[in-house]
Design a protein around this motif. Structure first.
Motif, PDB file in Angstrom:
ATOM      1  N   ASP A 115     -10.146 -24.769 -24.925  1.00  0.00           N
ATOM      2  CA  ASP A 115     -10.768 -23.898 -23.942  1.00  0.00           C
ATOM      3  C   ASP A 115     -12.019 -23.229 -24.494  1.00  0.00           C
ATOM      4  N   ASP A 116     -11.969 -22.785 -25.737  1.00  0.00           N
ATOM      5  CA  ASP A 116     -13.113 -22.070 -26.309  1.00  0.00           C
ATOM      6  C   ASP A 116     -14.357 -22.949 -26.323  1.00  0.00           C
ATOM      7  N   GLN A 117     -14.195 -24.214 -26.671  1.00  0.00           N
ATOM      8  CA  GLN A 117     -15.330 -25.127 -26.699  1.00  0.00           C
ATOM      9  C   GLN A 117     -15.871 -25.378 -25.296  1.00  0.00           C
ATOM     10  N   ILE A 118     -14.977 -25.466 -24.332  1.00  0.00           N
ATOM     11  CA  ILE A 118     -15.404 -25.660 -22.942  1.00  0.00           C
ATOM     12  C   ILE A 118     -16.208 -24.450 -22.480  1.00  0.00           C
ATOM     13  N   HIS A 119     -15.700 -23.255 -22.762  1.00  0.00           N
ATOM     14  CA  HIS A 119     -16.419 -22.028 -22.394  1.00  0.00           C
ATOM     15  C   HIS A 119     -17.829 -22.030 -22.979  1.00  0.00           C
ATOM     16  N   ARG A 120     -17.921 -22.334 -24.270  1.00  0.00           N
ATOM     17  CA  ARG A 120     -19.219 -22.272 -24.942  1.00  0.00           C
ATOM     18  C   ARG A 120     -20.196 -23.315 -24.385  1.00  0.00           C
ATOM     19  N   THR A 121     -19.680 -24.476 -24.031  1.00  0.00           N
ATOM     20  CA  THR A 121     -20.542 -25.527 -23.462  1.00  0.00           C
ATOM     21  C   THR A 121     -21.109 -25.099 -22.115  1.00  0.00           C
ATOM     22  N   VAL A 122     -20.245 -24.561 -21.261  1.00  0.00           N
ATOM     23  CA  VAL A 122     -20.681 -24.122 -19.931  1.00  0.00           C
ATOM     24  C   VAL A 122     -21.679 -22.973 -20.038  1.00  0.00           C
ATOM     25  N   GLU A 123     -21.414 -22.042 -20.932  1.00  0.00           N
ATOM     26  CA  GLU A 123     -22.299 -20.882 -21.085  1.00  0.00           C
ATOM     27  C   GLU A 123     -23.657 -21.280 -21.657  1.00  0.00           C
ATOM     28  N   ALA A 124     -23.658 -22.277 -22.532  1.00  0.00           N
ATOM     29  CA  ALA A 124     -24.915 -22.718 -23.140  1.00  0.00           C
ATOM     30  C   ALA A 124     -25.795 -23.477 -22.137  1.00  0.00           C
ATOM     31  N   THR A 125     -25.163 -24.286 -21.276  1.00  0.00           N
ATOM     32  CA  THR A 125     -25.937 -25.094 -20.325  1.00  0.00           C
ATOM     33  C   THR A 125     -26.244 -24.338 -19.038  1.00  0.00           C
ATOM     34  N   GLY A 126     -25.397 -23.345 -18.705  1.00  0.00           N
ATOM     35  CA  GLY A 126     -25.592 -22.603 -17.464  1.00  0.00           C
ATOM     36  C   GLY A 126     -25.292 -23.402 -16.222  1.00  0.00           C
ATOM     37  N   ARG A 127     -24.516 -24.464 -16.362  1.00  0.00           N
ATOM     38  CA  ARG A 127     -24.165 -25.284 -15.194  1.00  0.00           C
ATOM     39  C   ARG A 127     -22.674 -25.607 -15.221  1.00  0.00           C
ATOM     40  N   PRO A 128     -22.114 -25.958 -14.063  1.00  0.00           N
ATOM     41  CA  PRO A 128     -20.677 -26.281 -14.030  1.00  0.00           C
ATOM     42  C   PRO A 128     -20.363 -27.503 -14.884  1.00  0.00           C
ATOM     43  N   GLY A 136     -15.149 -32.215 -26.460  1.00  0.00           N
ATOM     44  CA  GLY A 136     -14.281 -32.275 -27.620  1.00  0.00           C
ATOM     45  C   GLY A 136     -13.429 -33.531 -27.593  1.00  0.00           C
ATOM     46  N   ALA A 137     -12.512 -33.587 -28.513  1.00  0.00           N
ATOM     47  CA  ALA A 137     -11.699 -34.795 -28.672  1.00  0.00           C
ATOM     48  C   ALA A 137     -10.572 -34.884 -27.652  1.00  0.00           C
ATOM     49  N   HIS A 138     -10.098 -33.719 -27.143  1.00  0.00           N
ATOM     50  CA  HIS A 138      -8.924 -33.744 -26.276  1.00  0.00           C
ATOM     51  C   HIS A 138      -9.134 -32.878 -25.035  1.00  0.00           C
ATOM     52  N   PRO A 139      -9.821 -33.402 -24.004  1.00  0.00           N
ATOM     53  CA  PRO A 139      -9.962 -32.639 -22.763  1.00  0.00           C
ATOM     54  C   PRO A 139      -8.608 -32.474 -22.089  1.00  0.00           C
ATOM     55  N   PRO A 140      -8.418 -31.440 -21.265  1.00  0.00           N
ATOM     56  CA  PRO A 140      -7.136 -31.260 -20.590  1.00  0.00           C
ATOM     57  C   PRO A 140      -6.722 -32.528 -19.858  1.00  0.00           C
ATOM     58  N   PRO A 141      -5.503 -33.004 -20.032  1.00  0.00           N
ATOM     59  CA  PRO A 141      -5.085 -34.290 -19.476  1.00  0.00           C
ATOM     60  C   PRO A 141      -5.132 -34.373 -17.957  1.00  0.00           C
ATOM     61  N   ASP A 142      -4.892 -33.258 -17.256  1.00  0.00           N
ATOM     62  CA  ASP A 142      -4.879 -33.285 -15.806  1.00  0.00           C
ATOM     63  C   ASP A 142      -6.197 -32.824 -15.202  1.00  0.00           C
ATOM     64  N   GLY A 143      -7.242 -32.852 -15.986  1.00  0.00           N
ATOM     65  CA  GLY A 143      -8.556 -32.450 -15.487  1.00  0.00           C
ATOM     66  C   GLY A 143      -8.802 -30.971 -15.650  1.00  0.00           C
ATOM     67  N   MET A 144     -10.033 -30.597 -15.570  1.00  0.00           N
ATOM     68  CA  MET A 144     -10.389 -29.189 -15.645  1.00  0.00           C
ATOM     69  C   MET A 144     -11.684 -28.976 -14.890  1.00  0.00           C
ATOM     70  N   LEU A 145     -11.951 -27.700 -14.611  1.00  0.00           N
ATOM     71  CA  LEU A 145     -13.148 -27.308 -13.890  1.00  0.00           C
ATOM     72  C   LEU A 145     -13.645 -26.012 -14.507  1.00  0.00           C
ATOM     73  N   ALA A 146     -14.915 -25.971 -14.874  1.00  0.00           N
ATOM     74  CA  ALA A 146     -15.471 -24.789 -15.528  1.00  0.00           C
ATOM     75  C   ALA A 146     -16.821 -24.446 -14.922  1.00  0.00           C
ATOM     76  N   VAL A 147     -17.056 -23.141 -14.713  1.00  0.00           N
ATOM     77  CA  VAL A 147     -18.344 -22.692 -14.161  1.00  0.00           C
ATOM     78  C   VAL A 147     -18.829 -21.493 -14.976  1.00  0.00           C
ATOM     79  N   PRO A 148     -20.150 -21.327 -15.065  1.00  0.00           N
ATOM     80  CA  PRO A 148     -20.698 -20.205 -15.818  1.00  0.00           C
ATOM     81  C   PRO A 148     -20.785 -18.935 -14.979  1.00  0.00           C
ATOM     82  N   LEU A 149     -20.777 -17.802 -15.667  1.00  0.00           N
ATOM     83  CA  LEU A 149     -21.089 -16.519 -15.042  1.00  0.00           C
ATOM     84  C   LEU A 149     -22.498 -16.177 -15.495  1.00  0.00           C
ATOM     85  N   VAL A 150     -23.417 -16.059 -14.544  1.00  0.00           N
ATOM     86  CA  VAL A 150     -24.836 -15.914 -14.886  1.00  0.00           C
ATOM     87  C   VAL A 150     -25.419 -14.673 -14.224  1.00  0.00           C
ATOM     88  N   ALA A 151     -26.158 -13.892 -15.003  1.00  0.00           N
ATOM     89  CA  ALA A 151     -26.822 -12.703 -14.479  1.00  0.00           C
ATOM     90  C   ALA A 151     -28.032 -13.108 -13.648  1.00  0.00           C
TER      91      ALA A 151
END
Length: 199
Positions: A115-128, A136-151
């Motif tokens: 999760d930490d790596q996913i958070h950092r990737t989304v925050e760095a790119t500013g996109r979902p 990373g080497a092991h994404p969540p097996p059932d899929g995941m969805l991440a979005v940034p919080l942007v000022a």
């Protein structure tokens, strides 16, 4: 003497009524048309349901009195509204460090290890981060969805990560809804505190 009439004699009512008529056939929609109509109706109901839930989520998030309460509500509402087993919201300081972390797990299980790596990737790119994109080497097996919080000025405020959709893989509609939630959270965060207070 009477003159014979030249008008054509009309048919008698009894003869006209005895003429055969073709009965009208009742219109019956085809099975494919009925299925399409049912899908359209279900889609409309689902849209209205999500709009109602989104309005509730917006009200609950905006009603939070502290940052911790705001983030906790946002995490729970994101998981419930989208339909996921796990949700994690991370709020960052101006330096990028974790200032606040909120988890909500429907089953009580531990969130994905990366999760930490996913958070950092989304925050760095500013996109979902779209469903099933590997991080990373092991994404969540059932899929995941991440979005940034942007000022409003484009600065990163953090991110929201969902994993393990309850009804299969996350789709584009889920992403759009989570982006709306992220915008509500970002606006509320900016209204409550300044970025300097998160350091």
């Amino acid at each position: 003497a009477s003159t014979p009439s030249s008008a054509t004699p009309r048919r008698s009512a009894s003869r006209a009524s005895s003429s055969p008529t073709t009965p009208r056939r009742a219109f019956t929609p085809s099975p494919s048309r009925l299925r399409a109509e049912r899908r359209r109706r279900r889609g409309k109901e689902a849209t209205l349901d999500r709009l109602a839930k989104m309005a509730r989520a917006s009200t609950e998030i905006a009603g939070a009195e502290t940052v911790a309460e705001l983030v906790r509500r946002a995490t729970t509402l994101s998981r419930e509204l989208i339909g996921a087993d796990h949700a994690v919201t991370r709020i960052t300081s101006p330096t990028g460090a974790t200032a606040l972390l909120s988890r909500d797990d429907a089953s009580g299980a531990t969130a994905a290890e990366d999760d930490d790596q996913i958070h950092r990737t989304v925050e760095a790119t500013g996109r979902p981060l779209r469903p099933l994109e590997a991080v990373g080497a092991h994404p969540p097996p059932d899929g995941m969805l991440a979005v940034p919080l942007v000022a409003r000025d484009g600065a990163s405020l953090g991110s929201i990560v969902l994993s393990q959709a309850k009804r299969g893989a996350f789709d584009a509609t889920d992403e759009a809804v989570l982006m709306q939630i992220a915008q509500i959270v970002s606006t509320a965060l900016e209204r409550m505190i300044s970025l300097d207070q998160l350091a």
